[in-house]
Motif scaffolding. Sequence first.
Motif, mmCIF file in Angstrom:
data_model
loop_
_atom_site.group_PDB
_atom_site.id
_atom_site.type_symbol
_atom_site.label_atom_id
_atom_site.label_comp_id
_atom_site.label_asym_id
_atom_site.label_seq_id
_atom_site.Cartn_x
_atom_site.Cartn_y
_atom_site.Cartn_z
ATOM 1 N N MET A 1 -9.733 -2.730 6.088
ATOM 2 C CA MET A 1 -8.372 -2.903 5.576
ATOM 3 C C MET A 1 -7.406 -2.065 6.404
ATOM 4 S SD MET A 1 -6.911 -2.229 1.706
ATOM 5 C CE MET A 1 -7.950 -3.514 1.005
ATOM 6 N N SER A 2 -6.264 -2.626 6.760
ATOM 7 C CA SER A 2 -5.303 -1.919 7.603
ATOM 8 C C SER A 2 -4.658 -0.768 6.843
ATOM 9 C CB SER A 2 -4.222 -2.893 8.092
ATOM 10 O OG SER A 2 -3.580 -3.509 6.996
ATOM 11 N N ALA A 3 -4.225 0.245 7.607
ATOM 12 C CA ALA A 3 -3.566 1.407 7.014
ATOM 13 C C ALA A 3 -2.191 1.013 6.500
ATOM 14 C CB ALA A 3 -3.446 2.518 8.053
ATOM 15 N N PRO A 4 -1.693 1.691 5.475
ATOM 16 C CA PRO A 4 -0.362 1.343 4.946
ATOM 17 C C PRO A 4 0.754 1.588 5.961
ATOM 18 C CG PRO A 4 -1.589 2.695 3.382
ATOM 19 C CD PRO A 4 -2.348 2.732 4.669
ATOM 20 N N VAL A 5 1.719 0.696 5.959
ATOM 21 C CA VAL A 5 2.975 0.962 6.654
ATOM 22 C C VAL A 5 3.676 2.123 5.957
ATOM 23 C CG1 VAL A 5 5.253 0.026 7.240
ATOM 24 C CG2 VAL A 5 3.234 -1.447 7.357
ATOM 25 N N LEU A 6 3.726 2.039 4.635
ATOM 26 C CA LEU A 6 4.380 3.072 3.840
ATOM 27 C C LEU A 6 3.501 3.382 2.635
ATOM 28 C CD1 LEU A 6 7.283 4.452 4.065
ATOM 29 C CD2 LEU A 6 7.860 3.079 2.073
ATOM 30 N N ARG A 7 3.330 4.674 2.386
ATOM 31 C CA ARG A 7 2.573 5.122 1.213
ATOM 32 C C ARG A 7 3.431 6.100 0.422
ATOM 33 N NH1 ARG A 7 -3.471 6.959 1.886
ATOM 34 N NH2 ARG A 7 -3.753 4.779 1.237
ATOM 35 N N LEU A 8 3.558 5.846 -0.878
ATOM 36 C CA LEU A 8 4.183 6.792 -1.786
ATOM 37 C C LEU A 8 3.057 7.439 -2.583
ATOM 38 C CD1 LEU A 8 7.159 4.647 -3.137
ATOM 39 C CD2 LEU A 8 7.035 6.007 -1.063
ATOM 40 N N ALA A 9 2.965 8.760 -2.494
ATOM 41 C CA ALA A 9 1.866 9.481 -3.129
ATOM 42 C C ALA A 9 2.426 10.494 -4.126
ATOM 43 C CB ALA A 9 1.018 10.198 -2.069
ATOM 44 N N GLY A 10 2.199 10.222 -5.406
ATOM 45 C CA GLY A 10 2.645 11.140 -6.439
ATOM 46 C C GLY A 10 4.143 11.358 -6.472
ATOM 47 N N TRP B 1 4.886 7.519 6.403
ATOM 48 C CA TRP B 1 5.155 6.414 7.312
ATOM 49 C C TRP B 1 4.000 6.339 8.300
ATOM 50 C CZ3 TRP B 1 7.617 2.138 8.112
ATOM 51 C CH2 TRP B 1 7.931 1.680 9.394
ATOM 52 N N TYR B 2 3.192 5.288 8.194
ATOM 53 C CA TYR B 2 1.980 5.159 9.003
ATOM 54 C C TYR B 2 1.139 6.438 8.949
ATOM 55 C CZ TYR B 2 3.522 0.684 10.865
ATOM 56 O OH TYR B 2 3.908 -0.632 10.992
ATOM 57 N N GLY B 3 0.967 6.961 7.735
ATOM 58 C CA GLY B 3 0.078 8.094 7.512
ATOM 59 C C GLY B 3 0.687 9.463 7.726
ATOM 60 N N ARG B 4 1.959 9.539 8.086
ATOM 61 C CA ARG B 4 2.598 10.827 8.341
ATOM 62 C C ARG B 4 3.742 11.056 7.364
ATOM 63 N NH1 ARG B 4 4.415 11.031 14.360
ATOM 64 N NH2 ARG B 4 4.774 13.219 13.757
ATOM 65 N N ASP B 5 3.747 12.233 6.747
ATOM 66 C CA ASP B 5 4.804 12.581 5.803
ATOM 67 C C ASP B 5 6.142 12.562 6.527
ATOM 68 O OD1 ASP B 5 6.607 13.973 4.046
ATOM 69 O OD2 ASP B 5 4.869 14.857 3.046
ATOM 70 N N VAL B 6 7.109 11.821 5.998
ATOM 71 C CA VAL B 6 8.386 11.673 6.706
ATOM 72 C C VAL B 6 9.136 12.994 6.812
ATOM 73 C CG1 VAL B 6 8.597 9.248 6.052
ATOM 74 C CG2 VAL B 6 9.661 10.995 4.609
#
Length: 266
Positions: A1-10, A77-82
């Motif tokens: 499965m591809s990595a998220p473009v954008l991830r919101l965590a907590g 953003w692609y695994g890096r905290d903005v």
Amino acid sequence: MSAPVLRLAGVAKRYGGARCWWPLGQRAAATTALAAVDLDIRPGDAVGLVGESGSGKTTLARIAAGLLSASDGSVQWYGRDVRGLDAADRAAYRRGVQYVFQNPQTALNPRRRLAAILDDTLRGLTSLDPAQRRERIRRVAAQTGVDTALLGRFAHQLSGGQAQRVAIARALLGEPRLVILDEPVSALDVSLQAQILELLGELRARHGLAYLFISHDLAVVERLCEHICVMHQGRIVEAGAREVVLGEPREGYTRRLLDAVPRMQT
């Protein structure tokens, strides 16, 4: 499965809670708009975020787009905290996530002609020269069904459908990976809604876009989105594939939303 473009965590958002001058030392009560929300958007996804007004949808969308800061949690953003991005990567994030507002006519500068608005947007996102910007604008206008004759007009001279097409065109100028659409068809009649939804589907297929589509209307979301998240009181209370959430909802709140609207014909 591809990595998220954008991830919101907590991700959480609170308002208030500041110390007041009077009564001395007292703190105002804090209001929680979002409570520890998790959400992944992967390349090419179309995620529908649904719920009633005040459920936290727009707050979440604005945090995802960098228009609002979270009180807790992270936007990646692609695994890096903005928050840790350098200037170049922050510019790529700004270019890569674009926002289409509910009322495009109020989001477009009323004192500028549309061609100038689009050129200003593109100049802020890229290093293209004027001729290259004109060509990019011409190409994107054609893809979104914006007649080039309209580009000499002001926002108030457009119909609702024309204004929304211009707003979508502006969002595509920087070649984003994710477009956040905040109630983009709620102000349109049913026939125009269908046209804009069809356009969004075509653009997604052409450009490989991911969408975060915010709406209170499950019928509209059903037509465009394969994944649905249901928000209630600042939380995602149900999430999953469209067929599961709409066909076998677990939550009573989701069932009430389904009962409240007619299903759109596909």
